[in-house]
Scaffold this motif. Structure first.
Motif, PDB file in Angstrom:
ATOM      1  N   TYR A  78       0.918  -1.264   0.027  1.00  0.00           N
ATOM      2  CA  TYR A  78      -0.232   0.140   0.022  1.00  0.00           C
ATOM      3  C   TYR A  78       0.853   1.232   0.152  1.00  0.00           C
ATOM      4  O   TYR A  78       1.780   1.437   0.697  1.00  0.00           O
ATOM      5  N   VAL A  79       0.717   2.103  -0.955  1.00  0.00           N
ATOM      6  CA  VAL A  79       1.545   3.332  -1.259  1.00  0.00           C
ATOM      7  C   VAL A  79       0.624   4.380  -0.988  1.00  0.00           C
ATOM      8  O   VAL A  79      -0.530   4.633  -1.515  1.00  0.00           O
ATOM      9  N   ALA A  80       1.266   5.326  -0.016  1.00  0.00           N
ATOM     10  CA  ALA A  80       0.563   6.370   0.372  1.00  0.00           C
ATOM     11  C   ALA A  80       1.311   7.714   0.732  1.00  0.00           C
ATOM     12  O   ALA A  80       2.611   7.362   0.940  1.00  0.00           O
ATOM     13  N   ASP A  81       0.945   8.922   0.630  1.00  0.00           N
ATOM     14  CA  ASP A  81       1.544  10.119   1.014  1.00  0.00           C
ATOM     15  C   ASP A  81       1.711  10.038   2.337  1.00  0.00           C
ATOM     16  O   ASP A  81       1.105   9.203   3.294  1.00  0.00           O
ATOM     17  N   ASP A  82       2.826  10.898   3.147  1.00  0.00           N
ATOM     18  CA  ASP A  82       2.938  10.798   4.197  1.00  0.00           C
ATOM     19  C   ASP A  82       1.915  11.325   5.420  1.00  0.00           C
ATOM     20  O   ASP A  82       1.527  10.642   6.262  1.00  0.00           O
ATOM     21  N   ASP A  83       1.100  12.339   4.705  1.00  0.00           N
ATOM     22  CA  ASP A  83      -0.030  12.602   5.580  1.00  0.00           C
ATOM     23  C   ASP A  83      -1.051  11.447   5.960  1.00  0.00           C
ATOM     24  O   ASP A  83      -1.716  11.460   6.920  1.00  0.00           O
ATOM     25  N   VAL A  84      -1.182  10.825   4.845  1.00  0.00           N
ATOM     26  CA  VAL A  84      -2.155   9.587   5.047  1.00  0.00           C
ATOM     27  C   VAL A  84      -1.537   8.483   5.972  1.00  0.00           C
ATOM     28  O   VAL A  84      -2.401   7.997   6.521  1.00  0.00           O
ATOM     29  N   VAL A  85      -0.264   8.246   5.619  1.00  0.00           N
ATOM     30  CA  VAL A  85       0.395   6.933   6.579  1.00  0.00           C
ATOM     31  C   VAL A  85       0.097   7.875   8.137  1.00  0.00           C
ATOM     32  O   VAL A  85      -0.368   6.836   9.032  1.00  0.00           O
ATOM     33  N   GLU A  86       0.466   9.154   8.436  1.00  0.00           N
ATOM     34  CA  GLU A  86       0.269   9.324   9.631  1.00  0.00           C
ATOM     35  C   GLU A  86      -1.269   9.410  10.207  1.00  0.00           C
ATOM     36  O   GLU A  86      -1.436   9.059  11.313  1.00  0.00           O
ATOM     37  N   GLY A  87      -2.125   9.833   9.262  1.00  0.00           N
ATOM     38  CA  GLY A  87      -3.640   9.423   9.723  1.00  0.00           C
ATOM     39  C   GLY A  87      -4.062   7.975  10.021  1.00  0.00           C
ATOM     40  O   GLY A  87      -4.767   7.800  11.029  1.00  0.00           O
TER      41      GLY A  87
END
Length: 286
Positions: A78-87
């Motif tokens: 799963y590949v996500a932007d940093d803010d999504v990972v933090e969420g």
């Protein structure tokens, strides 16, 4: 071939393995229910994979896909932007990559004392199995960071196994794994099922039991009898070893403090510093 799956929604149910990684109670329940643990960072993920733990999935920023390409395998990535990972996780994941790994069956205390290896480290035949001569026994250490640091000390200094009392923190909890830098994958360990009589198995296996205590009237560790097999008992971060384990040990031992330490209000070392010194002494040639 890795399956790259872009994700933009922190509530995506496919990412449940990574939910609220700092919520200790939630993580204990979730990880026990699904038989998983989380490895954080490229080095730790590589060590987990190399040691034989199966990958359930990975979650990472796109910049980590190429560096980890050789270990991604067939698990979903799963590949996500940093803010999504933090969420999803509840904090900024500075190391950029997380892996949900399957737990493997934990060996019994008897199996570890007989020379059981970590997952994936399987000798060609039983003649390659060496019984551990120097082990650590942890009684009720509940701080995950301390447990991880102790495993790192053990791995760095050559201690061959770790035995945990029933109430010790989980070595595969994310913070333990992270602090250990993957040493929890390299050191065989087992958890006692019975604290009350837990030391009996060690004594039956031929171990001399040394109980580390801050009491300066105890035998200095460097002068303690070192037999063929030695188990060093380490107690909780605050209270140290229980009175029962202190009584059952063959010898209480201490790390001598400097003459002026008490004048400075220092009467002991923290458990990780004490472990590092004790492991170095424990591994000296007989």
């Amino acid at each position: 071939m890795a399956r790259l799956i872009p994700v933009t929604d922190p509530t995506d149910p496919r990412l449940a393995d990574y939910t609220r990684l700092r919520d200790v109670n939630l993580r204990k329940s979730l990880e026990a229910e699904h038989g998983l643990f989380v490895a954080e960072g490229e080095k730790v993920i590589r060590r987990a994979v190399t040691t034989g733990y199966p990958v359930r999935s990975l979650l990472m920023a796109r910049r980590w896909v190429e560096p980890l390409a050789d270990v991604l395998g067939d698990a979903p990535v799963y590949v996500a932007d940093d803010d999504v990972v933090e969420g999803i996780t509840g904090f900024a994941v500075h190391r950029g990559a997380l892996a949900s790994m399957e737990r493997l069956p934990l060996p019994s205390v008897a199996a570890v004392l007989a020379g059981a290896r970590p997952a994936g480290d399987v000798p060609e035949d039983d003649t390659d199995r060496a019984r551990p001569r120097r082990i650590l026994v942890l009684e009720d250490l509940v701080d995950h960071g301390n447990v991880g640091a102790i495993f790192r000390c053990a791995a760095a200094l050559g201690v061959e196994a770790v035995i945990l009392s029933p109430r010790c923190a989980d070595p595969l909890y994310r913070r333990s794994v992270k602090v250990s830098m993957g040493a929890v994958f390299a050191i065989p360990y087992a958890r006692m099922t019975d604290w009350h009589d837990g030391l009996a198995d060690l004594r039956a296996a031929g171990f001399t039991l040394l109980a580390l205590t801050p009491d300066q009237s105890a035998v200095p560790l460097q002068k303690a009898p070192m037999g063929e097999r030695v188990a060093l008992l380490l107690g909780t971060e605050g209270d140290g070893l229980s009175s029962r384990w202190l009584r059952e040990a063959d010898h209480p031992v201490c790390i001598p403090m400097s003459a002026g330490a008490m004048d400075l209000g220092v009467d002991s070392l923290n458990v990780v510093a004490a472990t590092a010194i004790a492991c170095h002494e424990l591994m000296r040639p007989l």
